[in-house]
Design a protein around this motif. Structure first.
Motif, PDB file in Angstrom:
ATOM      1  N   SER A 156       0.871  -1.181   0.000  1.00  0.00           N
ATOM      2  CA  SER A 156       0.000   0.000   0.000  1.00  0.00           C
ATOM      3  C   SER A 156       0.907   1.229   0.000  1.00  0.00           C
ATOM      4  CB  SER A 156      -0.918   0.007   1.235  1.00  0.00           C
ATOM      5  OG  SER A 156      -0.164   0.179   2.414  1.00  0.00           O
ATOM      6  N   GLU A 157       0.331   2.410   0.108  1.00  0.00           N
ATOM      7  CA  GLU A 157       1.155   3.634   0.120  1.00  0.00           C
ATOM      8  C   GLU A 157       2.065   3.697   1.346  1.00  0.00           C
ATOM      9  OE1 GLU A 157      -0.455   7.437  -1.793  1.00  0.00           O
ATOM     10  OE2 GLU A 157      -2.227   6.512  -0.896  1.00  0.00           O
ATOM     11  N   MET A 158       1.575   3.209   2.476  1.00  0.00           N
ATOM     12  CA  MET A 158       2.360   3.118   3.718  1.00  0.00           C
ATOM     13  C   MET A 158       2.927   4.462   4.166  1.00  0.00           C
ATOM     14  SD  MET A 158       4.288  -0.545   3.420  1.00  0.00           S
ATOM     15  CE  MET A 158       3.314  -2.035   3.301  1.00  0.00           C
ATOM     16  N   GLU A 159       2.067   5.460   4.214  1.00  0.00           N
ATOM     17  CA  GLU A 159       2.515   6.782   4.646  1.00  0.00           C
ATOM     18  C   GLU A 159       2.269   7.026   6.137  1.00  0.00           C
ATOM     19  OE1 GLU A 159       0.533   9.488   2.042  1.00  0.00           O
ATOM     20  OE2 GLU A 159       1.875   9.054   0.340  1.00  0.00           O
ATOM     21  N   GLU A 160       1.697   6.037   6.842  1.00  0.00           N
ATOM     22  CA  GLU A 160       1.451   6.195   8.275  1.00  0.00           C
ATOM     23  C   GLU A 160       2.771   6.266   9.037  1.00  0.00           C
ATOM     24  OE1 GLU A 160       0.590   3.547   6.524  1.00  0.00           O
ATOM     25  OE2 GLU A 160      -1.582   3.283   6.492  1.00  0.00           O
ATOM     26  N   LYS A 161       2.777   7.045  10.119  1.00  0.00           N
ATOM     27  CA  LYS A 161       3.972   7.167  10.951  1.00  0.00           C
ATOM     28  C   LYS A 161       4.209   5.869  11.737  1.00  0.00           C
ATOM     29  CE  LYS A 161       5.395  11.456  10.284  1.00  0.00           C
ATOM     30  NZ  LYS A 161       4.590  11.775   9.099  1.00  0.00           N
ATOM     31  N   VAL A 162       5.457   5.513  11.886  1.00  0.00           N
ATOM     32  CA  VAL A 162       5.834   4.318  12.639  1.00  0.00           C
ATOM     33  C   VAL A 162       5.609   4.540  14.127  1.00  0.00           C
ATOM     34  CG1 VAL A 162       7.844   2.970  13.395  1.00  0.00           C
ATOM     35  CG2 VAL A 162       7.513   3.439  10.981  1.00  0.00           C
ATOM     36  N   ARG A 163       5.080   3.523  14.802  1.00  0.00           N
ATOM     37  CA  ARG A 163       4.946   3.532  16.260  1.00  0.00           C
ATOM     38  C   ARG A 163       5.992   2.590  16.860  1.00  0.00           C
ATOM     39  NH1 ARG A 163      -0.676   0.988  16.735  1.00  0.00           N
ATOM     40  NH2 ARG A 163       0.444  -0.341  15.283  1.00  0.00           N
ATOM     41  N   ILE A 164       6.271   2.789  18.132  1.00  0.00           N
ATOM     42  CA  ILE A 164       7.239   1.922  18.811  1.00  0.00           C
ATOM     43  C   ILE A 164       6.823   0.464  18.670  1.00  0.00           C
ATOM     44  CG2 ILE A 164       8.096   1.205  21.083  1.00  0.00           C
ATOM     45  CD1 ILE A 164       8.314   4.087  21.862  1.00  0.00           C
ATOM     46  N   GLN A 165       5.518   0.184  18.783  1.00  0.00           N
ATOM     47  CA  GLN A 165       5.039  -1.187  18.693  1.00  0.00           C
ATOM     48  C   GLN A 165       5.320  -1.787  17.319  1.00  0.00           C
ATOM     49  OE1 GLN A 165       4.035  -2.835  21.353  1.00  0.00           O
ATOM     50  NE2 GLN A 165       3.975  -4.691  20.102  1.00  0.00           N
ATOM     51  N   ASP A 166       5.250  -0.978  16.276  1.00  0.00           N
ATOM     52  CA  ASP A 166       5.561  -1.468  14.926  1.00  0.00           C
ATOM     53  C   ASP A 166       7.014  -1.921  14.839  1.00  0.00           C
ATOM     54  OD1 ASP A 166       2.977  -0.804  13.914  1.00  0.00           O
ATOM     55  OD2 ASP A 166       3.615   1.286  13.670  1.00  0.00           O
ATOM     56  N   ILE A 167       7.898  -1.139  15.444  1.00  0.00           N
ATOM     57  CA  ILE A 167       9.330  -1.472  15.429  1.00  0.00           C
ATOM     58  C   ILE A 167       9.580  -2.763  16.200  1.00  0.00           C
ATOM     59  CG2 ILE A 167      11.640  -0.672  16.074  1.00  0.00           C
ATOM     60  CD1 ILE A 167      10.495   2.210  15.935  1.00  0.00           C
ATOM     61  N   ILE A 168       8.968  -2.863  17.375  1.00  0.00           N
ATOM     62  CA  ILE A 168       9.142  -4.052  18.213  1.00  0.00           C
ATOM     63  C   ILE A 168       8.652  -5.299  17.485  1.00  0.00           C
ATOM     64  CG2 ILE A 168       8.352  -5.202  20.322  1.00  0.00           C
ATOM     65  CD1 ILE A 168       8.263  -2.394  21.631  1.00  0.00           C
ATOM     66  N   GLY A 207       9.755  10.406  13.028  1.00  0.00           N
ATOM     67  CA  GLY A 207       9.028  10.793  11.834  1.00  0.00           C
ATOM     68  C   GLY A 207       9.042   9.764  10.722  1.00  0.00           C
ATOM     69  N   SER A 208       9.663   8.618  10.960  1.00  0.00           N
ATOM     70  CA  SER A 208       9.711   7.575   9.930  1.00  0.00           C
ATOM     71  C   SER A 208       8.315   7.028   9.652  1.00  0.00           C
ATOM     72  CB  SER A 208      10.628   6.430  10.376  1.00  0.00           C
ATOM     73  OG  SER A 208      11.962   6.864  10.518  1.00  0.00           O
ATOM     74  N   THR A 209       8.133   6.530   8.434  1.00  0.00           N
ATOM     75  CA  THR A 209       6.836   5.974   8.035  1.00  0.00           C
ATOM     76  C   THR A 209       6.926   4.458   7.915  1.00  0.00           C
ATOM     77  OG1 THR A 209       7.332   6.147   5.675  1.00  0.00           O
ATOM     78  CG2 THR A 209       6.329   8.076   6.732  1.00  0.00           C
ATOM     79  N   MET A 210       5.790   3.845   7.677  1.00  0.00           N
ATOM     80  CA  MET A 210       5.775   2.400   7.451  1.00  0.00           C
ATOM     81  C   MET A 210       6.543   2.053   6.175  1.00  0.00           C
ATOM     82  SD  MET A 210       4.216   1.286  10.090  1.00  0.00           S
ATOM     83  CE  MET A 210       3.747  -0.414   9.761  1.00  0.00           C
ATOM     84  N   TYR A 211       6.562   2.973   5.229  1.00  0.00           N
ATOM     85  CA  TYR A 211       7.387   2.779   4.027  1.00  0.00           C
ATOM     86  C   TYR A 211       8.857   2.617   4.425  1.00  0.00           C
ATOM     87  CZ  TYR A 211      10.074   3.900  -0.163  1.00  0.00           C
ATOM     88  OH  TYR A 211      10.993   3.867  -1.178  1.00  0.00           O
ATOM     89  N   ASP A 212       9.332   3.458   5.340  1.00  0.00           N
ATOM     90  CA  ASP A 212      10.720   3.380   5.800  1.00  0.00           C
ATOM     91  C   ASP A 212      10.983   2.074   6.548  1.00  0.00           C
ATOM     92  OD1 ASP A 212      11.284   6.052   4.898  1.00  0.00           O
ATOM     93  OD2 ASP A 212      10.252   6.799   6.681  1.00  0.00           O
ATOM     94  N   LEU A 213      10.009   1.641   7.353  1.00  0.00           N
ATOM     95  CA  LEU A 213      10.172   0.434   8.158  1.00  0.00           C
ATOM     96  C   LEU A 213      10.390  -0.793   7.276  1.00  0.00           C
ATOM     97  CD1 LEU A 213      10.006  -0.658  11.142  1.00  0.00           C
ATOM     98  CD2 LEU A 213       7.624  -1.228  10.630  1.00  0.00           C
ATOM     99  N   TYR A 214       9.698  -0.845   6.147  1.00  0.00           N
ATOM    100  CA  TYR A 214       9.756  -2.025   5.284  1.00  0.00           C
ATOM    101  C   TYR A 214      10.615  -1.827   4.030  1.00  0.00           C
ATOM    102  CZ  TYR A 214       5.866  -3.564   8.194  1.00  0.00           C
ATOM    103  OH  TYR A 214       5.080  -3.933   9.267  1.00  0.00           O
ATOM    104  N   ASN A 215      11.395  -0.756   4.013  1.00  0.00           N
ATOM    105  CA  ASN A 215      12.269  -0.463   2.865  1.00  0.00           C
ATOM    106  C   ASN A 215      13.530  -1.320   2.945  1.00  0.00           C
ATOM    107  OD1 ASN A 215      13.948   0.578   0.901  1.00  0.00           O
ATOM    108  ND2 ASN A 215      13.650   2.716   1.489  1.00  0.00           N
ATOM    109  N   PRO A 216      13.758  -2.240   2.007  1.00  0.00           N
ATOM    110  CA  PRO A 216      14.948  -3.101   2.065  1.00  0.00           C
ATOM    111  C   PRO A 216      16.260  -2.331   2.086  1.00  0.00           C
ATOM    112  CG  PRO A 216      13.385  -3.945   0.452  1.00  0.00           C
ATOM    113  CD  PRO A 216      12.883  -2.590   0.874  1.00  0.00           C
ATOM    114  N   LEU A 217      16.294  -1.149   1.468  1.00  0.00           N
ATOM    115  CA  LEU A 217      17.521  -0.360   1.430  1.00  0.00           C
ATOM    116  C   LEU A 217      17.912   0.148   2.816  1.00  0.00           C
ATOM    117  CD1 LEU A 217      16.924   1.812  -1.780  1.00  0.00           C
ATOM    118  CD2 LEU A 217      18.217  -0.325  -1.579  1.00  0.00           C
ATOM    119  N   ASN A 218      16.976   0.111   3.750  1.00  0.00           N
ATOM    120  CA  ASN A 218      17.211   0.607   5.105  1.00  0.00           C
ATOM    121  C   ASN A 218      17.600  -0.508   6.073  1.00  0.00           C
ATOM    122  OD1 ASN A 218      17.318   2.668   7.028  1.00  0.00           O
ATOM    123  ND2 ASN A 218      15.153   2.496   7.565  1.00  0.00           N
ATOM    124  N   LEU A 219      17.667  -1.762   5.591  1.00  0.00           N
ATOM    125  CA  LEU A 219      17.836  -2.901   6.491  1.00  0.00           C
ATOM    126  C   LEU A 219      19.294  -3.269   6.725  1.00  0.00           C
ATOM    127  CD1 LEU A 219      15.008  -5.289   5.214  1.00  0.00           C
ATOM    128  CD2 LEU A 219      14.898  -3.547   7.020  1.00  0.00           C
TER     129      LEU A 219
END
Length: 299
Positions: A86-98, A180-192
Motif C-alpha cells: 500500500s502507500e504506507m505513509e502512516e507514521k511508525v509507532r514503537i510497537q511497529d518497530i518491536i 518521523g519515519s513511516t511504514m514505508y521506511d520500516l519495510y524499505n529493504p535499502l534501510n535494512l
C-alpha cells in the motif's frame, strides 16, 4: 521518467509523482516506488529481502528490470524498483518497530551485519576527526562541540569492548528509524541491516529525546514491557552513548546540505541528555553489575 519506467520495467503509468528524487506511481491498482540506491550492497539487500518474504515477513519487493538486473541506471543515477502493499505513509509507532524486530529475531545474514559497534564507531570518529581538522574553521559551532560528542562515543566504545558480547542476539534492524519515519521506511529493504535487536528502539528513543527530552519513564516501560534480559538492557545503554542525533546533523552540515545553526538544537540539550544517561546508569546499577564510571554516579 515515464518513458524509462516503461522501457526498463514494462510498466505504463500516467500518474507518476516525484518527491525528493523518489518516483511513486500505480499500475493496475498496485503501488510502485522507483528509488535511488547505493549499489555497494544491493545484491545482499535483495537476497535478504527475498529471504524475509519467503519467511512470510513483509518488505517491499524489489523488482528486477527487463535485463534481470536488480538496479537500473537512468541519467547516471542508480535506481531500484519496489512493489508495495500500500502507500504506507502512516507514521511508525514503537510497537511497529518491536513487532518487526521480534519477527526477524536471530535471522542470520552476515553480509549486512553491523554488530561490531566498536570498529564501526572508531572508523566513523577517525573520519570525522580528519574532516574537522580539514574544515573545522569553516564550522565554529561544530569545532566547539565536536570533542564532547566524540567523548560520549568513546565511552560507548569502551563499554562495548569491555562487555561480554553475545553476538547471537541479532535481528533485522534499520540504518535509522526515527520518530518521523513511516511504514514505508520500516519495510524499505535499502534501510535494512543486521544488528542487536535493541538498535532500532535505541535510535528511536534518541530521536524522541530531541522532541520531548523527558523519556526516561518510557525507556523503563519498554524494558519492563518487553521483559528484556540484563544483557539487552546493557547493550541498549551502550547504544545510547553513540550520539547519532549529533553526528547525523554533523554530516549534513559538512556536506552543506543544511545550515550549521541546526546543530544548536542538539547542543542546547547536552546537559539534559547527560542527565538521562546518568539516570539510566543508576537505574540499571540497581539490578546488574555495571562498570564503574564515576561521572555517571550522580544525577
Amino acid at each position: 521518467m515515464k518513458n524509462a519506467i516503461a522501457y526498463y520495467y514494462n510498466l505504463y503509468s500516467y500518474d507518476i509523482h516525484q518527491i525528493k528524487g523518489i518516483y511513486k506511481f500505480t499500475v493496475g491498482g498496485i503501488y510502485y516506488v522507483l528509488s535511488p540506491c547505493d549499489i555497494t550492497e544491493i545484491k545482499q539487500v535483495y537476497e535478504l529481502s527475498k529471504e524475509l518474504f519467503q519467511k512470510g515477513i513483509y518488505t517491499h519487493q524489489i523488482i528486477p528490470n527487463i535485463s534481470n538486473s536488480i538496479y537500473t541506471t537512468i541519467n547516471n543515477i542508480n535506481y531500484v524498483l519496489f512493489r508495495l502493499y500500500s502507500e504506507m505513509e502512516e507514521k511508525v509507532r514503537i510497537q511497529d518497530i518491536i513487532q518487526f524486530n521480534n519477527a526477524t529475531f536471530n535471522i542470520d545474514f552476515e553480509q549486512l551485519n553491523r554488530q561490531n559497534w566498536a570498529l564501526l564507531w572508531e572508523n566513523k570518529i577517525d573520519y570525522f576527526e580528519y574532516q574537522v581538522n580539514q574544515f573545522g574553521k569553516k564550522f565554529p559551532k561544530i569545532r566547539e562541540s565536536f570533542s564532547y560528542y566524540v567523548g560520549l562515543a568513546e565511552t560507548g566504545i569502551s563499554l562495548y569492548v569491555n562487555s561480554s558480547l553475545d553476538n547471537s542476539n541479532r535481528a533485522v534492524s534499520h540504518k535509522r528509524i526515527k520518530v518521523g519515519s513511516t511504514m514505508y521506511d520500516l519495510y524499505n529493504p535499502l534501510n535494512l541491516v543486521i544488528d542487536y535487536k535493541v538498535r532500532d528502539i535505541a535510535e528511536y528513543f534518541k530521536d524522541l529525546f530531541l522532541i520531548k527530552e523527558d523519556i526516561f519513564g518510557e525507556i523503563i516501560e519498554y524494558f519492563e514491557y518487553q521483559h528484556l534480559s540484563t544483557y539487552d538492557c546493557f547493550i541498549f545503554f551502550v547504544r545510547m552513548f553513540y550520539p547519532s542525533f549529533y553526528f547525523d546533523l554533523y554530516e549534513k552540515i559538512i556536506e552543506e546540505q543544511i545550515e550549521e545553526e541546526k546543530i544548536d538544537d542538539v547542543i542546547e540539550k547536552t546537559e539534559a541528555y547527560e542527565h538521562l544517561l546518568k539516570k539510566l546508569y543508576i537505574h540499571l546499577s540497581g539490578y546488574m553489575n555495571m562498570p564503574d564510571i564515576e561521572w555517571l554516579k550522580k544525577v
